[in-house]
Design a protein around this motif. Structure first.
Motif, PDB file in Angstrom:
ATOM      1  N   ALA A  62     -25.626  23.553   4.007  1.00  0.00           N
ATOM      2  CA  ALA A  62     -24.343  22.833   3.943  1.00  0.00           C
ATOM      3  C   ALA A  62     -24.318  21.607   4.852  1.00  0.00           C
ATOM      4  CB  ALA A  62     -23.198  23.775   4.309  1.00  0.00           C
ATOM      5  N   TYR A  63     -24.883  21.720   6.052  1.00  0.00           N
ATOM      6  CA  TYR A  63     -24.759  20.614   7.021  1.00  0.00           C
ATOM      7  C   TYR A  63     -26.063  19.806   7.145  1.00  0.00           C
ATOM      8  CZ  TYR A  63     -20.088  22.010   8.369  1.00  0.00           C
ATOM      9  OH  TYR A  63     -18.745  22.269   8.342  1.00  0.00           O
ATOM     10  N   SER A  64     -27.120  20.429   7.681  1.00  0.00           N
ATOM     11  CA  SER A  64     -28.368  19.674   7.861  1.00  0.00           C
ATOM     12  C   SER A  64     -28.997  19.355   6.513  1.00  0.00           C
ATOM     13  CB  SER A  64     -29.347  20.464   8.731  1.00  0.00           C
ATOM     14  OG  SER A  64     -28.835  20.569  10.041  1.00  0.00           O
ATOM     15  N   GLY A  65     -28.938  20.309   5.576  1.00  0.00           N
ATOM     16  CA  GLY A  65     -29.515  20.066   4.254  1.00  0.00           C
ATOM     17  C   GLY A  65     -28.841  18.876   3.585  1.00  0.00           C
ATOM     18  N   PHE A  66     -27.505  18.825   3.673  1.00  0.00           N
ATOM     19  CA  PHE A  66     -26.769  17.712   3.061  1.00  0.00           C
ATOM     20  C   PHE A  66     -27.123  16.382   3.728  1.00  0.00           C
ATOM     21  CE2 PHE A  66     -23.283  14.852   2.214  1.00  0.00           C
ATOM     22  CZ  PHE A  66     -22.921  15.141   0.905  1.00  0.00           C
ATOM     23  N   THR A  67     -27.484  16.435   5.013  1.00  0.00           N
ATOM     24  CA  THR A  67     -27.695  15.215   5.810  1.00  0.00           C
ATOM     25  C   THR A  67     -29.140  14.710   5.751  1.00  0.00           C
ATOM     26  OG1 THR A  67     -25.934  15.956   7.293  1.00  0.00           O
ATOM     27  CG2 THR A  67     -27.419  14.302   8.185  1.00  0.00           C
ATOM     28  N   ARG A  68     -30.065  15.575   5.275  1.00  0.00           N
ATOM     29  CA  ARG A  68     -31.492  15.261   5.410  1.00  0.00           C
ATOM     30  C   ARG A  68     -31.874  13.933   4.747  1.00  0.00           C
ATOM     31  NH1 ARG A  68     -33.101  20.439   5.392  1.00  0.00           N
ATOM     32  NH2 ARG A  68     -32.875  20.501   7.642  1.00  0.00           N
TER      33      ARG A  68
END
Ligand SMILES: NC(=O)c1ccc[n+]([C@@H]2O[C@H](COP(=O)([O-])OP(=O)(O)OC[C@H]3O[C@@H](n4cnc5c(N)ncnc54)[C@H](OP(=O)(O)O)[C@@H]3O)[C@@H](O)[C@H]2O)c1
Length: 298
Positions: free
Chosen positions: A87-93
């Motif tokens: 949700a957070y790091s995956g979305f930001t990668r």
């Protein structure tokens, strides 16, 4: 040029409207990434460069960040995500790669309070937000994470219950005081940092509101402003999880909310002292007058 994500969201729309007022006099152009441009008012769409798509998409961010000096970064809540990491790091990668590839200088991200507290590594959504901050910082871009407590604006989700039953619920102890901030102040901090890019390196910018309040304090202030009784009802973490499941939220997100709420009762938001630099101006009473009252009366 400043690029703004989530221009239709609560904070993003306020960052955009502030920058529409002030960016031109600083010689700054504005660009937004938006999934559905029709959701932007015509008057705004005409004044910004629009990239259509999701800011979680690699091709979208790669083209949108070309020529961007600064980026306002906000990860949308994803209640169906299979994990908080996704949700957070995956979305930001993809964006993190594009910051480097496109030579973006400065990024301001929406994050949460809690870094450095004993509960930071078991605080659900907040732990995931702090990991996202680390990911962005690791790219070498100049980064400021807005370290936020709970938003005053979360109370808007309970307008019906406040209006119809005079009840406002949460899971925190009734008399536990904690910071609470208005999204308008968070947006104002973001806009200020995006315009004045004299800062370097990485760090966080707490937005603590002007005073610590308990749930009972908030109920009393709502009662006074709305001129009708509002009382706080404390929900158990299990009951809160069941309520969220009833809204159709997925297991990972629900567990993330529960872990965050437990950590808030154990001091997650207590790690930063309020100073003229960490306080923000809008009082809960002002917020109730300007935002909550019209919503309750609507
Ligand atoms: N609530 C709190 O107390 C609190 C405290 C600390 C930090 N935070 C953080 O604050 C953030 C939420 O900010 P907010 O309240 O301003 O959010 P918001 O109002 O829910 O706005 C999110 C925006 O994201 C867009 N969006 C949704 N899914 C998307 C996707 N898959 N791809 C691209 N865009 C998408 C939506 O726009 P469209 O539907 O128009 O595309 C929406 O306008 C979260 O990162 C949360 O962790 C919250």
């Amino acid at each position: 040029m400043i690029l703004i994500t989530t221009p239709t969201g609560d904070i993003g729309s306020q960052v955009l409207s502030t920058l529409l007022d002030s960016a031109p006099s600083h010689g700054e152009e504005l660009r937004v990434i938006v999934r559905d441009p029709a959701k932007l008012p015509d008057s705004i769409r005409e004044r910004v460069d629009v990239v259509i798509g999701s800011h979680g998409d690699a091709e979208v961010v790669d083209s949108a960040f070309a020529g961007a000096d600064a980026v306002f970064w906000l990860v949308p809540p994803d209640p169906q995500a299979p994990s908080l990491e996704v949700a957070y790091s995956g979305f930001t990668r993809a964006a993190a790669q594009a910051f480097t590839a496109r030579g973006v200088g400065h990024v301001v991200g929406v994050s949460a309070l809690g870094r450095g507290t004993p509960v930071a590594d078991r605080a659900g959504l907040v732990t995931a937000s702090l990991a996202m901050d680390d990911l962005i910082a690791s790219t070498g871009v100049a980064y400021r994470a807005l370290a936020n407590p709970s938003f005053m604006d979360n109370v808007l989700r309970q307008v019906d219950s406040i209006r119809d039953n005079g009840v406002f619920t949460d899971t925190v102890a009734a008399d536990r005081k904690a910071p609470v901030a208005a999204t308008r102040d968070i947006a104002a901090s973001a806009a200020g940092l995006l315009l004045d890019r004299s800062w370097t390196g990485t760090g966080s910018v707490p937005v603590l509101g002007p005073e610590d309040l308990s749930a009972n304090d908030m109920a009393r202030i709502m009662s006074e402003v709305l001129d009708r009784p509002v009382r706080y009802e404390r929900q158990s973490l299990d009951d809160h999880g069941a309520t969220l499941a009833g809204y159709g939220m997925g297991d990972a997100f629900i567990q993330g909310v529960i872990d965050m709420k437990r950590a808030k009762d154990e001091g997650l938001d207590d790690g930063v002292p309020r100073t003229p630099h960490t306080a923000s101006p809008t009082t809960f009473r002002q917020w109730c007058e300007v935002v909550l009252k019209p919503a309750v009366l609507a």
